[in-house]
Motif scaffolding. Structure first.
Motif, short mmCIF file in Angstrom:
data_model
loop_
_atom_site.label_atom_id
_atom_site.label_comp_id
_atom_site.label_asym_id
_atom_site.label_seq_id
_atom_site.Cartn_x
_atom_site.Cartn_y
_atom_site.Cartn_z
N LEU A 48 0.82 -1.22 0.00
CA LEU A 48 0.00 0.00 0.00
C LEU A 48 0.85 1.27 0.00
CD1 LEU A 48 -2.73 -1.11 2.56
CD2 LEU A 48 -3.06 -0.76 0.11
N THR A 49 2.10 1.15 0.43
CA THR A 49 2.97 2.33 0.48
C THR A 49 3.46 2.73 -0.91
OG1 THR A 49 4.95 0.98 0.88
CG2 THR A 49 3.73 1.75 2.81
N ARG A 50 3.18 1.91 -1.91
CA ARG A 50 3.58 2.26 -3.28
C ARG A 50 2.71 3.38 -3.86
NH1 ARG A 50 3.68 -3.95 -5.62
NH2 ARG A 50 5.35 -4.76 -4.28
N TYR A 51 1.59 3.64 -3.21
CA TYR A 51 0.64 4.61 -3.75
C TYR A 51 0.66 5.88 -2.91
CZ TYR A 51 -0.79 0.37 -6.10
OH TYR A 51 -0.78 -0.79 -6.84
N GLY A 52 0.64 7.01 -3.60
CA GLY A 52 0.75 8.30 -2.93
C GLY A 52 -0.55 8.78 -2.33
N PRO A 53 -0.48 9.84 -1.52
CA PRO A 53 -1.67 10.39 -0.86
C PRO A 53 -2.78 10.77 -1.83
CG PRO A 53 0.33 11.33 0.08
CD PRO A 53 0.76 10.53 -1.11
N ASP A 54 -2.39 11.30 -3.00
CA ASP A 54 -3.41 11.70 -3.97
C ASP A 54 -4.23 10.49 -4.45
OD1 ASP A 54 -2.60 14.28 -3.77
OD2 ASP A 54 -1.41 14.28 -5.63
N GLN A 55 -3.55 9.36 -4.68
CA GLN A 55 -4.25 8.16 -5.12
C GLN A 55 -5.17 7.62 -4.02
OE1 GLN A 55 -0.42 6.37 -6.27
NE2 GLN A 55 -1.38 5.80 -8.22
N TRP A 56 -4.68 7.66 -2.80
CA TRP A 56 -5.50 7.24 -1.66
C TRP A 56 -6.75 8.12 -1.54
CZ3 TRP A 56 -5.23 3.62 2.40
CH2 TRP A 56 -4.12 2.76 2.36
N HIS A 57 -6.52 9.42 -1.57
CA HIS A 57 -7.62 10.36 -1.38
C HIS A 57 -8.65 10.23 -2.50
CE1 HIS A 57 -9.67 13.95 -0.01
NE2 HIS A 57 -9.60 14.46 -1.23
N ARG A 58 -8.18 10.12 -3.73
CA ARG A 58 -9.09 10.01 -4.87
C ARG A 58 -9.94 8.74 -4.78
NH1 ARG A 58 -5.62 9.22 -9.75
NH2 ARG A 58 -5.67 7.06 -9.02
N THR A 59 -9.30 7.62 -4.45
CA THR A 59 -10.03 6.35 -4.36
C THR A 59 -11.02 6.36 -3.20
OG1 THR A 59 -8.05 5.24 -5.24
CG2 THR A 59 -9.76 3.84 -4.27
N HIS A 60 -10.58 6.92 -2.08
CA HIS A 60 -11.46 6.99 -0.91
C HIS A 60 -12.68 7.86 -1.19
CE1 HIS A 60 -12.70 8.70 3.08
NE2 HIS A 60 -12.67 7.41 3.38
N GLN A 61 -12.45 9.01 -1.82
CA GLN A 61 -13.56 9.91 -2.13
C GLN A 61 -14.54 9.27 -3.11
OE1 GLN A 61 -13.36 12.12 0.43
NE2 GLN A 61 -13.97 13.72 -1.02
N LEU A 84 -5.92 1.19 -5.70
CA LEU A 84 -5.49 2.57 -5.47
C LEU A 84 -4.90 3.18 -6.74
CD1 LEU A 84 -3.91 2.15 -1.93
CD2 LEU A 84 -6.04 3.35 -2.49
N GLY A 85 -4.43 2.34 -7.64
CA GLY A 85 -3.88 2.84 -8.89
C GLY A 85 -4.84 2.71 -10.06
N ARG A 86 -6.07 2.31 -9.77
CA ARG A 86 -7.07 2.09 -10.82
C ARG A 86 -7.53 3.42 -11.42
NH1 ARG A 86 -10.52 -2.18 -11.09
NH2 ARG A 86 -8.60 -3.31 -10.66
N ASP A 87 -7.76 3.41 -12.72
CA ASP A 87 -8.31 4.59 -13.39
C ASP A 87 -9.65 4.96 -12.74
OD1 ASP A 87 -8.53 6.44 -15.85
OD2 ASP A 87 -10.41 5.30 -15.90
N PRO A 88 -9.83 6.21 -12.33
CA PRO A 88 -11.06 6.60 -11.61
C PRO A 88 -12.34 6.29 -12.38
CG PRO A 88 -9.42 8.34 -11.48
CD PRO A 88 -8.89 7.34 -12.45
N ASP A 89 -12.34 6.52 -13.68
CA ASP A 89 -13.55 6.26 -14.46
C ASP A 89 -13.89 4.77 -14.47
OD1 ASP A 89 -13.85 8.93 -15.05
OD2 ASP A 89 -12.80 8.80 -16.97
N ARG A 90 -12.86 3.94 -14.57
CA ARG A 90 -13.09 2.50 -14.57
C ARG A 90 -13.62 2.03 -13.22
NH1 ARG A 90 -8.50 -2.21 -15.03
NH2 ARG A 90 -9.93 -3.99 -14.96
N LEU A 91 -13.03 2.55 -12.14
CA LEU A 91 -13.49 2.17 -10.80
C LEU A 91 -14.92 2.66 -10.57
CD1 LEU A 91 -12.95 0.93 -8.06
CD2 LEU A 91 -11.83 3.05 -7.36
N LEU A 119 -14.44 -5.82 -8.27
CA LEU A 119 -14.40 -4.47 -8.82
C LEU A 119 -13.65 -4.42 -10.15
CD1 LEU A 119 -13.87 -2.44 -5.53
CD2 LEU A 119 -15.81 -2.25 -7.11
N ASP A 120 -13.17 -5.56 -10.62
CA ASP A 120 -12.60 -5.62 -11.96
C ASP A 120 -13.70 -5.60 -13.02
OD1 ASP A 120 -10.03 -5.73 -11.00
OD2 ASP A 120 -9.86 -7.91 -11.13
#
Length: 289
Positions: A48-61, A84-91, A119-120
């Motif tokens: 999980l540490t491979r992903y930055g705060p922006d990716q966490w925040h975006r996915t959580h939101q 956490l690295g998934r394209d937002p539109d796809r998720l 979620l795939d």
């Protein structure tokens, strides 16, 4: 020795510092997520540490907007960090697919927390068709949800080729009631295994089909479906069939030979019929005509 000890401290400090910074950043941006939970999570799942705060925040939101609570969010990403690295539109598309199933908010959250790989899926039409297919056998959306929870393979398995034969064998041949089926993992098992264990119990006199006139819910002495399918060969043999594992394994070999003979016999019969029809000049009707 002292040099090695100092080196290990440097490495440990190097590994810990980014985690601490990430936790600090996430605590300030993720609503309703506490430091203790994040600290434990990042330590136990270092991917999980491979992903930055922006990716966490975006996915959580994104998940919060779909009603997914913070504890379920953490459960989902801990089991499937790649989200956490998934394209937002796809998720977002996948979340929309699952919401369209109308299982209910809590049921959807529980399902995705248990099987985040679901979620795939982003094909809403395919998912809707699968829900409708299972609904035709199992009567309610709640039962379909239970099936997905216990047997996530039902989302992707071939409906007519794989799922339908198992469903019809269990409901029609074994005459198991719907509530019993949806509570276990029978539809995640191979049909050959289900059939073999069922026939074994029948030949031992331990399983008798329910009368077609019996009322739903009437008690019977048959083993429960989960006892037949949701267990190892050894436990099934000893605890359900009351034989040794070796005796059950011997039956498995015998049953497989019987099955192969039936298949070969059916194939030879079909070949003979086709040859006979050709010799008489009869046209074999093609499927669909």
């Amino acid at each position: 020795m002292i040099g090695i000890f100092r080196k290990s401290l440097v490495i440990r400090s190097f590994c810990t510092q980014p985690v601490t910074k990430l936790v600090d950043s996430l605590v300030s941006t993720l609503d309703a997520v506490d430091r203790s939970s994040l600290d434990k999570l990042l330590t136990s799942v270092p991917q999980l540490t491979r992903y930055g705060p922006d990716q966490w925040h975006r996915t959580h939101q994104l998940m919060a907007a779909e009603g997914i609570e913070s504890d379920k969010f953490l459960s989902i990403v801990s089991a499937y960090p790649e989200l956490l690295g998934r394209d937002p539109d796809r998720l977002a598309g996948s979340l929309h697919c699952w919401r369209s199933c109308q299982f209910g908010d809590r049921q959807m959250q529980a399902l995705l927390a248990a099987h985040p790989q679901l979620l795939d899926l982003t094909d809403q039409g395919k998912l809707a068709a699968r829900v409708a297919f299972l609904h035709s056998y199992f009567e309610t959306r709640k039962n379909v949800w239970r099936l997905f929870l216990n047997c996530p393979n039902l989302v992707a398995d071939d409906a007519q080729g794989t799922i339908q034969p198992k469903v019809e064998y269990i409901l029609q041949r074994m005459r198991i009631e719907v509530p019993e089926v949806v509570k276990c993992c029978a539809l995640a098992a191979e049909l050959d295994m289900v059939r073999c264990r069922h026939v074994f119990l029948e030949r031992l006199g331990l399983f008798k089909p329910r009368s077609l006139k019996a009322d739903p819910g009437d008690p019977n002495d048959n083993p429960k479906l989960h006892q037949i399918t949701d267990t190892t060969d050894k436990r099934f043999a000893v605890k359900v069939a009351f034989v040794t594992l070796e005796e059950y394994e011997a039956f498995q070999e015998l049953f497989e030979r019987e099955h192969n003979r039936r298949v070969d016999g059916a194939r030879r019969t079909k070949t003979t019929t086709m040859k006979s029809s050709r010799s008489r000049g009869t046209t074999i009707p093609r499927p669909g005509r």
